[in-house]
Design a protein around this motif. Sequence first.
Motif, mmCIF file in Angstrom:
data_model
loop_
_atom_site.group_PDB
_atom_site.id
_atom_site.type_symbol
_atom_site.label_atom_id
_atom_site.label_comp_id
_atom_site.label_asym_id
_atom_site.label_seq_id
_atom_site.Cartn_x
_atom_site.Cartn_y
_atom_site.Cartn_z
ATOM 1 N N GLU A 1 0.825 -1.211 0.000
ATOM 2 C CA GLU A 1 0.000 0.000 0.000
ATOM 3 C C GLU A 1 0.856 1.257 0.000
ATOM 4 O OE1 GLU A 1 -0.589 -2.614 1.857
ATOM 5 O OE2 GLU A 1 -2.715 -3.150 1.683
ATOM 6 N N GLU A 2 1.922 1.255 0.808
ATOM 7 C CA GLU A 2 2.732 2.469 0.948
ATOM 8 C C GLU A 2 3.428 2.867 -0.347
ATOM 9 O OE1 GLU A 2 3.847 2.617 5.706
ATOM 10 O OE2 GLU A 2 5.435 2.248 4.248
ATOM 11 N N THR B 1 0.391 4.979 -1.455
ATOM 12 C CA THR B 1 -0.205 5.958 -0.534
ATOM 13 C C THR B 1 0.820 6.941 -0.003
ATOM 14 O OG1 THR B 1 0.126 4.477 1.360
ATOM 15 C CG2 THR B 1 -2.001 4.343 0.229
ATOM 16 N N VAL B 2 2.088 6.527 0.038
ATOM 17 C CA VAL B 2 3.127 7.386 0.610
ATOM 18 C C VAL B 2 4.092 7.884 -0.463
ATOM 19 C CG1 VAL B 2 5.054 7.488 2.258
ATOM 20 C CG2 VAL B 2 2.980 6.205 2.839
#
Lengths: 607, 373
Positions: free
Chosen positions: A574-575, A578-579
Amino acid sequence: MSMWGVWLAMAAAQALSPAQYPSPVELAVSPDGARLYIVCQGTDELVVADTRANSVARRLKVGRVPKGIALGPGAARVYVSNSWDDTVSEIDAASLAVLRTLHTGFEPTGVITDRAGAFLYTANRISNDISVIDLASGKEVKRLAAGRGASYLTLSPEGRRVYCTHIYPNPGRYRTPPQSEITEIDTATQRVIERQRVVNAAGMFHAAFSADGRLGLIAQIRPKNLIPLAHVAHGWVFGNSLAVFGQGIDGVVQVPIDELERYFAMPFGVAVDSARRLAYVSSSGSDVVTVLDLNRLLAAIGTTEHRALANDLSAAARYVAARIPVGRNPKALALSPDGTRLYVANRLDDNISVIDTSSRTVTATIGLGGPRELTPERRGERLFFTAKYGFQGHFGCASCHIEATIDGLEWDLEPDGFGIDIVDNRSLEQVGETAPFKWNGGNPDLETECGPRTEKFFYRSQSYSPEELADLVRYIKSIPLRPNRYRLPNGELTPAQERGKAIFERTRKKDGTPIAEPLQCPVCHSGKYYTNRQLTDVGSGKPTDRSPLIDVPHLTNVSLTAPYLHDGSAQTLEEIWTVFNPRDTHGVTNDLAKDGLNDLIEYLKTL
Amino acid sequence: MKKLALPGILFVLLARTAAPQDMPRFRWENFTTAEGLPDNRVYSVCVDGARIWAGTDNGLALYENGKWRSFHPADGLAHRAVLYLALDKKTGDLWIATMGGLSRYSAGRFDTFNQLNSGLANDVVYGVAVQGEYVWTATAAGASRLNTRTNQWSLFNERNTPMYEIWTYSVSPGEDKVYYAVWGGGLLEYDVKTERWKDYNDPDGETEIVLYKDQGLIHEITTSVSYVNQIVWVATYFGASRYDGRNWRNFLDKDSGLPSNFLNQVKSVDGTRTWFSTDKGLAYFDGRNWATYRPALDTRRPEMLVRDAAGKVTSVPVDSAPVHHYTFGVDFQGDDIWVATAKGVSHGMRIHQEVTSNDHRRRDPGVLVGDRH
């Protein structure tokens, strides 16, 4: 003819496929000492040896890639974990018939029963948990959260606790020291009751207790991944060591088994004699079993500041009693019930060393069969798992690529200053056809990657001959691909995976706007291995990177290989988005709602 | 059908047999920051055997062996404001809903899931519940379900359910159904077998006037749901509703023993015996009679009010009460009850009286104060 004689005759009749090497990894001795059970992960077998004759008595097929063994109460049942099938074979010890196949979490490795034989536990390496199976019903009744890479289970001598160790460190913040844990399960409640944190430890392997339960030992490695690997000459790459805990010891104390100018790489198996005088540790990268004097070891722990002891390469001289050369890649150890013999599973020699514990010499070898000729891949495998090419035998390929996988760490490999060009440890499954290599694509082929580059930056010593290098590359290209647990058995995709696939393959944003071709996922992540083998700038470069251009990684079993990005800065899939993808430079994802991103990840998990 | 009928029968039997003097009585022990709580504003309590967890506005608290200790973001907790707690009774792991994500506490280790590092829909997590291998969460952006065995997150929102408002506040799973209280969106039901969603709404819309009594959910602004023995209890800011799969029954302060229509939580013991955390005290309903426990709203003296089925309200003399009338939630520890309030945690230790009803009435007659309090 006795049953034993029948087994001997059957064993002689059973022939192995020429391409298969038994590769023994785990051992168990029957309570009467007459049988040695040997788990052979290469031939999917449980082999039973007659310890009086020091020969194979029987071979039994189990599931795929077995990796663990436990004897039930009274040794009436034998349990073998089948890591590629996510099952345990329950075997009747008398008839050696498989009675049941029990289902577990993903990649069961360690297996153990409680004293009463009521519950069976398996450490599931890639689901990072522990299955608790009710042996009456044969059903899994609960799943306990373990640490990352849960792998080995040990029952405390009084039977009240199961201890789980892990081959990978727990996820942690970027560029912080690794930390593993010893997970303790209360066998009365089948609940985790404690997690002992072990700072600076990454891979933790077999554990053993003294018979009185007052002392616990775990084979472990302490990777020093936050400083440049150039410090190999100062002993600053790996600490091959033991974690020691128990009565009178404050927490977990880490003690080296290395010496000032010689290292004993990749400790794996541990055994403690019944008198609590001696402990034995196999160094799977150094082909040695180390004998430790426990009284002297405890004296060292009691008189030395613990943090200093962990890094003191002169300390081992205070408690190492002997080093016993054994076969290649020694894994599990098992003492005979009377303590006179120590069995050592030599994985890459396909045999068992029998050590006389009084003379501390190998007095017999039990051959397990297998091809007489070594294939180039097998020769390469031996190179991969040995540490003899590293400076002073400090480490080998498998020190970081634990069991030919990853170590879950990011490394500072090159002598370019602290914190420059940090790299994630990539998976090697199917890596062979994904040239170029290295995070920036600097190495055009595996021969360069594993030869001059390894010699120069890693081993700091003369490395492989051209022939050896060719063998090593053959092995790396043959590293088996573990089955993907997220694909449906029929090959179809779940609805979420289907939606994720559509997102992966889309050419337009949700509002209909075309996505520029370089930003479409399948353009870079294309082909059989989901890499176009090109360099690209996806905006995840750091100021400390020499170049923003990143080699497009392959995505095989990508869900197992956290952390992510070239430098391991994304802790989860995810990161990545998302990041680290605020400007849609690593694919277009910012138009997706959260459920769309979840679907994309569900699809990626199937690759 | 049998399952549906049993709680209904219990409901009727209890309604016929219970008497006001039989309502549970407690000796209350109260805990505030003076006793070691990290904050007096306590949103949730959760019983784990002899251990009590409390979710506060400033950290997670654990009461063990007579002492409180606290956990904060520095320890790995997702956020300081802990809104709800759920225990996985099989594993002993605690799931923690916070204003900054979801945490799991397992034998000393916190694992945190948020909208950046996981598939969680939103970092504002109001509710959490465990259903076998699934962990259900109620977030400010819909429902999220984590499969703890595969790590798959499934999101449920306005795109794949009848959830026209995505501000989910509370979740209560059973084996066959999962219910969500959706703040402003009524009640949502998930059928485990069919994987289909169904919504239940206030038949007279969002108006605070009850036009159709007992014809459906009492109000759209639902705050809590409790599903036990095939009975659904729903708390709203405008009364409570009970649904047995066929019929609705609604409760308001004007026609029940609820001390207020403003409900923060409903938690049922067995589908009939049910506790209500309100802004004006803690209430209990045994199927016929009601009891309220609180410091009196005017004098602050300990108060226990019992309202029987006929509407008579009796004040039972008590010498202790929950620490505050503004209550957020409860959990049960055998016959004891633990209460989260705006001013600390209260432990209600059940007083068991071995006297007959007549003896009890003679020695502890209570005070009749009117038809309604």
